[in-house]
Design a protein around this motif. Sequence first.
Motif, short mmCIF file in Angstrom:
data_model
loop_
_atom_site.label_atom_id
_atom_site.label_comp_id
_atom_site.label_asym_id
_atom_site.label_seq_id
_atom_site.Cartn_x
_atom_site.Cartn_y
_atom_site.Cartn_z
N UNK A 57 2.61 -9.85 -1.54
CA UNK A 57 3.53 -8.74 -1.31
C UNK A 57 4.34 -8.46 -2.57
N UNK A 98 2.36 -6.37 -4.82
CA UNK A 98 2.27 -5.01 -4.30
C UNK A 98 3.56 -4.25 -4.62
N UNK A 115 -0.13 -0.85 -4.99
CA UNK A 115 -1.31 -1.27 -4.24
C UNK A 115 -2.60 -1.03 -5.01
N UNK A 116 -2.57 -0.12 -5.96
CA UNK A 116 -3.79 0.20 -6.70
C UNK A 116 -4.22 -0.96 -7.58
N UNK A 117 -5.52 -1.07 -7.77
CA UNK A 117 -6.02 -2.10 -8.68
C UNK A 117 -5.79 -1.65 -10.13
N UNK A 145 -4.58 -8.28 -3.68
CA UNK A 145 -5.34 -9.23 -2.86
C UNK A 145 -6.51 -9.84 -3.63
N UNK A 175 -1.40 1.48 4.44
CA UNK A 175 -0.40 1.38 3.38
C UNK A 175 -0.39 -0.03 2.82
N UNK A 176 -1.01 -0.95 3.55
CA UNK A 176 -1.09 -2.33 3.09
C UNK A 176 -2.54 -2.79 3.21
N UNK A 177 -2.85 -3.91 2.57
CA UNK A 177 -4.20 -4.45 2.65
C UNK A 177 -5.12 -3.86 1.60
N UNK A 178 -6.39 -4.25 1.65
CA UNK A 178 -7.31 -3.92 0.57
C UNK A 178 -7.59 -2.42 0.43
N UNK A 186 -5.45 0.01 0.83
CA UNK A 186 -4.27 0.77 0.41
C UNK A 186 -4.52 1.49 -0.92
N UNK A 187 -5.31 0.83 -1.78
CA UNK A 187 -5.66 1.40 -3.09
C UNK A 187 -6.24 2.79 -2.91
N UNK A 218 -3.84 5.53 -0.45
CA UNK A 218 -2.54 6.02 -0.91
C UNK A 218 -2.61 7.50 -1.27
#
Lengths: 307, 409
Positions: A124, A127, A132-134, A234, B53-56, B58-59, B62
């Motif tokens: 978190x 994040x 959240x983007x890679x 993640x 909005x969360x987790x894998x 979300x990328x 968004x």
Amino acid sequence: MGEYTAQELLSIFAMQGFSGLSLFSVLLLMALGLAIIFGQMGVINMAHGEFMAVGAYTTYLISVLSEEYFPGFVEYYFIFAIALSFLVAGALGYLAELALIRHLYKRPLDTLLATWGLSLIMQQGFRSIFGAREVSPTLPDWLMGSYQPIESIDIPINGMFVLGLTTFVTLAVFYLMFKSSWGLRVRATTQNRVMSGAVGINTKKVDRLTFALGCGIAGIAGAAFTTIASTGPTTGSLYIVDTFMVVVFGGAASLYGTIASAFSIAQAQSILEFFISGSMAKVFTLLAIVIFLMLRPEGLFASKVRK
Amino acid sequence: MKSNLAISRLRKLIGVALGITLASNISIASAGVNDTGLAVTDAAVKVGILHSLTGTMAISETGAQEAEKLAIKQINDMGGILGRKIEIIQEDGASDWPTFAEKSRKLLVKDKVAAVFGCWTSASRKAALPVFEKENGLLYYPTFYEGLEQSHNVIYTGQEATQQILAGLDWVAREKGAKTFYLIGSDYIWPRTSMKIARKHIENVLGGKVVGEEYKPLGNTQFGSVINKIRLKKPDVIYAAVVGGSNVAWFKQLKAAGITGQKQTLLTLSVTEDEVLGIGGENLEGFYSVMKYFQSQDNENNKAFVKAFKDMHGDDSVIGDVTQAAYLGPWLWKAAVEKAGSFDVDKVVKASETSGIELTTAPEGYVKLHPNHHLWSKTRVAKWNKDGQATIVFTSDLIEPNPFPEGYQ
């Protein structure tokens, strides 16, 4: 395969061999830190993957900063970033041990839960800080090409780099563990904690430094992996399963076991992948490991200690 | 004393209950606009946004929810729909498919939203679909997907598989003289279905040959062996549908193995400007994507859209195919509601199917809603540049959506 020339087949053979070696170095680099911590203290560090991500994000930050402020530095920043990743992840590991792990040494199951919780908190954190983007650092050009000894062979330079780095880290760990006086204390603590304490070894300090070292190596791994994949909040959980597989298969307390295990898993995986599809190769590798562990639960190399 | 307190609480409760009844009476009073008890008052209408909005995921998701918010804000600035402002209730699907179903139920049953803009992966859509059908909700789904679906309760604003795939394959066969293809994708429903359609088209229509087909687990980061297989087969075209973080590893390792845009034709179904952020333009340079929208598209609609998006979400933000398709959702809904003169789902769906709704203001250009709930749209092939933007090299004619293609199943 009749339609290919001998030279072509030879080239593919060479490149495929290298691809197995490069998978081996990746697996070993991931597992080394975890194996040290588990071997020394019996703590299963569920947050290992997140410490890798710390290393990867550190590398990313250095990349962005050097692009912004020192464009001349971009070609060389990567070496510097690896060292810094080690320090940052190591320092965080040191703190985690101080604040969390040391209170739980007598309760192995609780360390499992606590480090898992830590991994969620760190995810978190990533994040919130990085989004959240890679992300992916800009790599210096010398890292991204391929080496062509002859016309039909391309050996990826980033693969060679990771292989070299893994060799270096592994040798350094062996030197530390088996040649330095600190390593002597670590091994003494592993064998008999109470006795070591009685002869004047500060076992708590040994634990803390070992944990920091393990996390620092995870940081190096994270930095190295930015050359092959991207980094997201993640990312860590992506690697953790393979890492556990290597450590458990190798025999949890043995560094030689970890090396042998990484090597055999990597070769099996990459040879199978060439003949059948990737998903099926993974299935067969896992199946082989499960059967092996059923026959020999202690893994490849078990330390021979009378229980 | 205690009983007095209880009584006064009871009174309050009754008061509140009466208030609620009155309020709902008012909303029902706006007859015709809402006969089915949706959350519509004289001043406002509630809609849901449901993305991870969360987790894998979300990328990827968004961008979609940012575009939906932008469209809704613009509609509100223009005075809303049927004189009512749109209010958003946002829920987090958390990259977890059962959560999508659960949150859909919450939005439809508890919040009574008039429409939902959401879902991204096919798995999340398949999980939410039964809820939308049972509660008779309305979902605007933005992602390009595998087709083979048409629900009364869903409007698909992305392309279905044939629209995206066939035009791209035709282009590469015509322009590059491609005869041999190597197919590679992530291992789940969308790449597998897409590759099945692609293989039929390559073998039966183009007279080409598939020299390899490979699927890698989601999240896979090791492509060494596949790359060696590709070298051995020397295909004219690598045809790729690798998704998510795997994409980054895939392109970095291709480049490291010396397979670059100068030497090899590669056409991908799954790289938009969003993914390029992670992959890095330098690793993609010279490869091709086939999509219906690219940020670099040169028309007035798109320039205005890109500017508005960046004003709202920051200069660094980029816009991919799905983001643009998500932006169309609220506008298509607005058009249908205004044609129907009502927010009721059945009337809105009927208007969507029968009244020839079209958007001349779409950033991708012109789109038209087909009675089968998908959009007529153009497919584009673009070549990636080092800076992470793409140059469009081919634009198809308007393609009819055909979610159940004959001869391709």
